[in-house]
Design a protein around this motif. Sequence first.
Motif, mmCIF file in Angstrom:
data_model
loop_
_atom_site.group_PDB
_atom_site.id
_atom_site.type_symbol
_atom_site.label_atom_id
_atom_site.label_comp_id
_atom_site.label_asym_id
_atom_site.label_seq_id
_atom_site.Cartn_x
_atom_site.Cartn_y
_atom_site.Cartn_z
ATOM 1 N N GLY A 155 0.812 -1.213 0.000
ATOM 2 C CA GLY A 155 0.000 0.000 0.000
ATOM 3 C C GLY A 155 0.843 1.261 0.000
ATOM 4 O O GLY A 155 0.488 2.261 -0.639
ATOM 5 N N GLN A 156 1.979 1.244 0.680
ATOM 6 C CA GLN A 156 2.863 2.403 0.712
ATOM 7 C C GLN A 156 3.487 2.645 -0.662
ATOM 8 O O GLN A 156 3.608 3.800 -1.096
ATOM 9 N N LEU A 157 3.881 1.584 -1.332
ATOM 10 C CA LEU A 157 4.390 1.720 -2.702
ATOM 11 C C LEU A 157 3.319 2.297 -3.622
ATOM 12 O O LEU A 157 3.591 3.203 -4.424
ATOM 13 N N LEU A 158 2.100 1.760 -3.510
ATOM 14 C CA LEU A 158 1.020 2.199 -4.392
ATOM 15 C C LEU A 158 0.642 3.657 -4.124
ATOM 16 O O LEU A 158 0.379 4.429 -5.060
ATOM 17 N N ALA A 159 0.625 4.051 -2.841
ATOM 18 C CA ALA A 159 0.319 5.443 -2.505
ATOM 19 C C ALA A 159 1.377 6.382 -3.068
ATOM 20 O O ALA A 159 1.065 7.457 -3.609
ATOM 21 N N GLY A 160 2.643 5.979 -2.957
ATOM 22 C CA GLY A 160 3.717 6.797 -3.519
ATOM 23 C C GLY A 160 3.628 6.909 -5.023
ATOM 24 O O GLY A 160 3.852 7.985 -5.602
ATOM 25 N N ALA A 161 3.282 5.808 -5.687
ATOM 26 C CA ALA A 161 3.129 5.827 -7.143
ATOM 27 C C ALA A 161 1.998 6.756 -7.556
ATOM 28 O O ALA A 161 2.135 7.558 -8.498
ATOM 29 N N ALA A 187 2.052 8.659 5.079
ATOM 30 C CA ALA A 187 0.666 8.747 5.551
ATOM 31 C C ALA A 187 0.096 7.361 5.847
ATOM 32 O O ALA A 187 -0.578 7.154 6.861
ATOM 33 N N ILE A 188 0.376 6.398 4.978
ATOM 34 C CA ILE A 188 -0.088 5.033 5.223
ATOM 35 C C ILE A 188 0.655 4.438 6.407
ATOM 36 O O ILE A 188 0.070 3.727 7.240
ATOM 37 N N ALA A 189 1.948 4.740 6.518
ATOM 38 C CA ALA A 189 2.734 4.240 7.641
ATOM 39 C C ALA A 189 2.239 4.818 8.963
ATOM 40 O O ALA A 189 2.285 4.141 9.998
ATOM 41 N N TRP A 190 1.746 6.057 8.939
ATOM 42 C CA TRP A 190 1.205 6.677 10.146
ATOM 43 C C TRP A 190 -0.004 5.896 10.659
ATOM 44 O O TRP A 190 -0.138 5.653 11.866
ATOM 45 N N LEU A 191 -0.869 5.480 9.743
ATOM 46 C CA LEU A 191 -2.020 4.659 10.144
ATOM 47 C C LEU A 191 -1.548 3.334 10.744
ATOM 48 O O LEU A 191 -2.092 2.865 11.752
ATOM 49 N N LEU A 192 -0.540 2.734 10.115
ATOM 50 C CA LEU A 192 0.017 1.482 10.635
ATOM 51 C C LEU A 192 0.569 1.692 12.036
ATOM 52 O O LEU A 192 0.310 0.885 12.946
ATOM 53 N N ALA A 193 1.316 2.772 12.221
ATOM 54 C CA ALA A 193 1.948 3.031 13.510
ATOM 55 C C ALA A 193 0.916 3.301 14.601
ATOM 56 O O ALA A 193 1.022 2.774 15.719
ATOM 57 N N VAL A 194 -0.093 4.097 14.293
ATOM 58 C CA VAL A 194 -1.110 4.446 15.294
ATOM 59 C C VAL A 194 -1.846 3.200 15.780
ATOM 60 O O VAL A 194 -1.959 2.943 16.985
ATOM 61 N N PHE A 195 -2.352 2.410 14.837
ATOM 62 C CA PHE A 195 -3.174 1.267 15.231
ATOM 63 C C PHE A 195 -2.339 0.099 15.771
ATOM 64 O O PHE A 195 -2.795 -0.634 16.644
ATOM 65 N N ALA A 196 -1.127 -0.077 15.248
ATOM 66 C CA ALA A 196 -0.305 -1.201 15.690
ATOM 67 C C ALA A 196 0.406 -0.915 16.999
ATOM 68 O O ALA A 196 0.467 -1.766 17.887
ATOM 69 N N ALA A 317 8.163 6.448 4.373
ATOM 70 C CA ALA A 317 8.739 7.425 3.451
ATOM 71 C C ALA A 317 9.630 6.741 2.420
ATOM 72 O O ALA A 317 9.592 7.070 1.219
ATOM 73 N N VAL A 318 10.423 5.771 2.858
ATOM 74 C CA VAL A 318 11.294 5.040 1.935
ATOM 75 C C VAL A 318 10.462 4.267 0.907
ATOM 76 O O VAL A 318 10.749 4.282 -0.294
ATOM 77 N N ALA A 319 9.411 3.591 1.382
ATOM 78 C CA ALA A 319 8.549 2.841 0.460
ATOM 79 C C ALA A 319 7.822 3.780 -0.503
ATOM 80 O O ALA A 319 7.669 3.477 -1.689
ATOM 81 N N GLY A 320 7.369 4.919 0.003
ATOM 82 C CA GLY A 320 6.694 5.886 -0.874
ATOM 83 C C GLY A 320 7.607 6.377 -1.975
ATOM 84 O O GLY A 320 7.185 6.524 -3.130
ATOM 85 N N LEU A 321 8.879 6.624 -1.626
ATOM 86 C CA LEU A 321 9.852 7.023 -2.644
ATOM 87 C C LEU A 321 10.022 5.924 -3.681
ATOM 88 O O LEU A 321 10.134 6.193 -4.877
ATOM 89 N N GLY A 322 10.028 4.676 -3.223
ATOM 90 C CA GLY A 322 10.096 3.555 -4.161
ATOM 91 C C GLY A 322 8.880 3.495 -5.060
ATOM 92 O O GLY A 322 8.979 3.112 -6.231
ATOM 93 N N GLY A 323 7.729 3.885 -4.535
ATOM 94 C CA GLY A 323 6.517 3.896 -5.355
ATOM 95 C C GLY A 323 6.603 4.877 -6.511
ATOM 96 O O GLY A 323 6.027 4.642 -7.588
ATOM 97 N N ALA A 324 7.338 5.982 -6.313
ATOM 98 C CA ALA A 324 7.496 6.958 -7.389
ATOM 99 C C ALA A 324 8.178 6.355 -8.598
ATOM 100 O O ALA A 324 8.016 6.840 -9.728
#
Length: 425
Positions: A155-161, A187-196, A317-324
């Motif tokens: 999801g982080q890759l896809l959001a970054g893309a 942003a997706i990682a923030w949701l993961l961090a909050v709930f996990a 952030a790293v995964a989002g950059l990879g999504g780009a």
Amino acid sequence: MSTVEVRALSAPERRRKRGIITMASLGAFALAIFGLLPKTGQPVTYSFVLGNEWVLAKEIIVNSKTGGLFFAVISLLAVGIATLQFRARKTSRAASAVFGATFLMSFLCWAAAGKFIPFTGLLQGALFLSVPLIFGAMAGVLSERSGVINIAIEGQLLAGAFMSGVIASLTQNKIAGLIIAPFAGMAIAWLLAVFAIKYGIDQVVLGFVLNVLVIGLTGFLYKRLLIPYQSTWNSGGTFAPIEIPILSKIPVIGPTLFAQSIIVYLMYVAVIVIHVALFKSKWGLRTRSVGEHPTAAESVGIDVNKIRFRNVLIAGAVAGLGGAFFTLGAVGSFSKEMTAGKGFIALAALIFGRWSPLGAVAAALIFGFADNLQGLLTITGTPIPSEFMLMAPYIATIIAVSGFVGRVRAPAADGVAYKRGGGSH
């Protein structure tokens, strides 16, 4: 070896023994099928020049039967060396690497009989396809070394893309798209961090839910905005390759490593920084401690959940950059579910690489090579049906997580929520 000796082996040693047996079986298979079975050989032409790099050898022509036999024998010799090293209780990574390379070359000689193989182009394409896998694997290293399972890499890759493509299109500025991509993953990682971390939700289930959320949201926006208004919302373009002076002229290595886009160079930086920081800095020591022994880490004044939260955001952030890379590095526009499971293959690379940055990179490169090779051989034609060739990257993924890679132990506290003052739960 007696039954008593077998039982005396430790679990990692038993895995190594199974790995050696598997390599020996594959080597014997290569010798029989790729070397001895073909009645006659055909020429296989390997090309080593792509553009204007220095020419060491323009091309080499190998007889398919001779080449298959030669590389199969070398692979069996590597198995022999690995066996001796195992008996001497030494690691056999170099021998295993030689086996992998020679087994692959034996197969390639057989599969490409009578064909032309652009070898440098094959390596360049393998690196190209490995880029999002490496970014995803680095995101996995950062979060899982901290004790948080990151199934949401997809999801982080896809959001970054998605965000990089949209912002680059709206602003007609690819740099702007590249800058926004890490924030989308974050942003997706923030949701993961909050709930996990804060609420202790099961991290595996949460990761899958976040993936479905991103797939649904980007699919909806793609249908509503990007398709009907493509020229405005979905035409960001791609970064042109940047050739590094002198380095890009080195035969084979130059075009493969030093004639790439800015995203690939950022990947090099990310890998180096993460590896050095993880093993050579105070932050890295704290990260590893909260992933292995959070209670002990807290006893010396480390805020376990704060470090986990921060590292999960960095991982996003790293995964989002990879999504780009999917949009700005590859095709220039966003398409529905364009990550196509690369986040899950990145997780397999993480396991294959034993939760280390360099190991994960090596695994990602193997998967990228398998993916590129099946595409090349499908186009050129091989004795293997194309449907089986399409399975190659996923077979490599299954092998990665099946236990043949030796001792694969996740950080001890990976996936275990931590309650301050009360331990893990």
